[in-house]
Motif scaffolding. Structure first.
Motif, PDB file in Angstrom:
ATOM      1  N   MET A 154       0.840  -1.174   0.000  1.00  0.00           N
ATOM      2  CA  MET A 154       0.000   0.000   0.000  1.00  0.00           C
ATOM      3  C   MET A 154       0.888   1.241   0.000  1.00  0.00           C
ATOM      4  O   MET A 154       1.864   1.300   0.726  1.00  0.00           O
ATOM      5  CB  MET A 154      -0.905   0.013   1.232  1.00  0.00           C
ATOM      6  N   ALA A 155       0.505   2.217  -0.839  1.00  0.00           N
ATOM      7  CA  ALA A 155       1.256   3.460  -0.912  1.00  0.00           C
ATOM      8  C   ALA A 155       0.354   4.539  -1.506  1.00  0.00           C
ATOM      9  O   ALA A 155      -0.605   4.237  -2.208  1.00  0.00           O
ATOM     10  CB  ALA A 155       2.507   3.287  -1.762  1.00  0.00           C
ATOM     11  N   ALA A 156       0.673   5.791  -1.216  1.00  0.00           N
ATOM     12  CA  ALA A 156      -0.063   6.925  -1.778  1.00  0.00           C
ATOM     13  C   ALA A 156       0.934   7.851  -2.460  1.00  0.00           C
ATOM     14  O   ALA A 156       2.076   7.999  -2.012  1.00  0.00           O
ATOM     15  CB  ALA A 156      -0.821   7.672  -0.689  1.00  0.00           C
ATOM     16  N   PHE A 157       0.487   8.473  -3.567  1.00  0.00           N
ATOM     17  CA  PHE A 157       1.357   9.319  -4.381  1.00  0.00           C
ATOM     18  C   PHE A 157       0.649  10.612  -4.736  1.00  0.00           C
ATOM     19  O   PHE A 157      -0.579  10.673  -4.760  1.00  0.00           O
ATOM     20  CB  PHE A 157       1.730   8.583  -5.676  1.00  0.00           C
ATOM     21  N   GLU A 158       1.444  11.643  -5.044  1.00  0.00           N
ATOM     22  CA  GLU A 158       0.908  12.931  -5.500  1.00  0.00           C
ATOM     23  C   GLU A 158       1.596  13.296  -6.807  1.00  0.00           C
ATOM     24  O   GLU A 158       2.813  13.180  -6.934  1.00  0.00           O
ATOM     25  CB  GLU A 158       1.151  14.005  -4.452  1.00  0.00           C
TER      26      GLU A 158
ATOM     27  N   THR B 287       3.121   8.367   1.158  1.00  0.00           N
ATOM     28  CA  THR B 287       3.103   7.472   2.311  1.00  0.00           C
ATOM     29  C   THR B 287       3.095   6.019   1.837  1.00  0.00           C
ATOM     30  O   THR B 287       2.799   5.734   0.683  1.00  0.00           O
ATOM     31  CB  THR B 287       1.842   7.674   3.181  1.00  0.00           C
ATOM     32  N   GLY B 288       3.411   5.128   2.760  1.00  0.00           N
ATOM     33  CA  GLY B 288       3.296   3.700   2.472  1.00  0.00           C
ATOM     34  C   GLY B 288       4.632   3.012   2.316  1.00  0.00           C
ATOM     35  O   GLY B 288       5.678   3.535   2.680  1.00  0.00           O
ATOM     36  N   ASP B 289       4.563   1.820   1.746  1.00  0.00           N
ATOM     37  CA  ASP B 289       5.744   0.973   1.585  1.00  0.00           C
ATOM     38  C   ASP B 289       6.688   1.506   0.514  1.00  0.00           C
ATOM     39  O   ASP B 289       6.260   2.160  -0.435  1.00  0.00           O
ATOM     40  CB  ASP B 289       5.323  -0.444   1.186  1.00  0.00           C
TER      41      ASP B 289
ATOM     42  N   PRO C 225      17.338   2.272  -6.375  1.00  0.00           N
ATOM     43  CA  PRO C 225      16.077   1.881  -6.991  1.00  0.00           C
ATOM     44  C   PRO C 225      14.903   1.837  -6.016  1.00  0.00           C
ATOM     45  O   PRO C 225      13.773   1.568  -6.415  1.00  0.00           O
ATOM     46  CB  PRO C 225      16.373   0.481  -7.540  1.00  0.00           C
ATOM     47  N   HIS C 226      15.147   2.116  -4.752  1.00  0.00           N
ATOM     48  CA  HIS C 226      14.090   2.037  -3.750  1.00  0.00           C
ATOM     49  C   HIS C 226      13.474   3.413  -3.525  1.00  0.00           C
ATOM     50  O   HIS C 226      14.133   4.328  -3.050  1.00  0.00           O
ATOM     51  CB  HIS C 226      14.626   1.440  -2.452  1.00  0.00           C
ATOM     52  N   TRP C 227      12.208   3.522  -3.901  1.00  0.00           N
ATOM     53  CA  TRP C 227      11.463   4.783  -3.801  1.00  0.00           C
ATOM     54  C   TRP C 227      10.723   4.773  -2.479  1.00  0.00           C
ATOM     55  O   TRP C 227       9.791   3.999  -2.277  1.00  0.00           O
ATOM     56  CB  TRP C 227      10.506   4.858  -4.979  1.00  0.00           C
TER      57      TRP C 227
END
Length: 113
Positions: free
Chosen positions: A1-5, A21-23, A69-71
């Motif tokens: 789960m993650a949220a983006f803008e 937010t999130g993983d 590579p980890h966002w």
């Protein structure tokens, strides 16, 4: 789960996505689809990358092949769509970005240029 803008710069060519937010996301497993007023770009961003047909310069953040590579939450990634990509992004256009990981839609984002 993650949220983006999603944000689009005033000129319309720079697309920025913030992992709100999130993983953490491994961008090597991520694919993006960008559409302008419902029409997909002829050249899609092959994240991660450094220099690609249809895009100007190198992307920032984890979309850059030289970065981690980890966002992670709080990080922004951006890329600039070249004028040679079709359709071009004009002020007032609706831009949609789909984020897909392992074949599953992670997020569908929308912003106005």
């Amino acid at each position: 789960m993650a949220a983006f803008e999603l944000t689009i710069d005033g000129g319309g060519s720079e697309i920025t996505i913030e992992h709100a937010t999130g993983d953490a996301i491994d961008v090597r497993e991520l694919s993006l689809t960008v559409a302008v007023d419902g029409e997909e770009l002829s050249e899609q961003p092959p994240v991660p990358f450094v220099g690609a047909v249809g895009f100007d310069g190198a992307p920032t953040g984890p979309f850059n092949a030289e970065a981690s590579p980890h966002w992670r939450p709080g990080e922004r990634a951006s890329f600039r769509v070249a004028e040679t990509n079709d359709p071009t992004i004009e002020v007032g256009d609706t831009v949609n970005v789909g984020l897909v990981v392992d074949g599953q839609l992670l997020a569908e984002l929308e912003a106005t240029a």
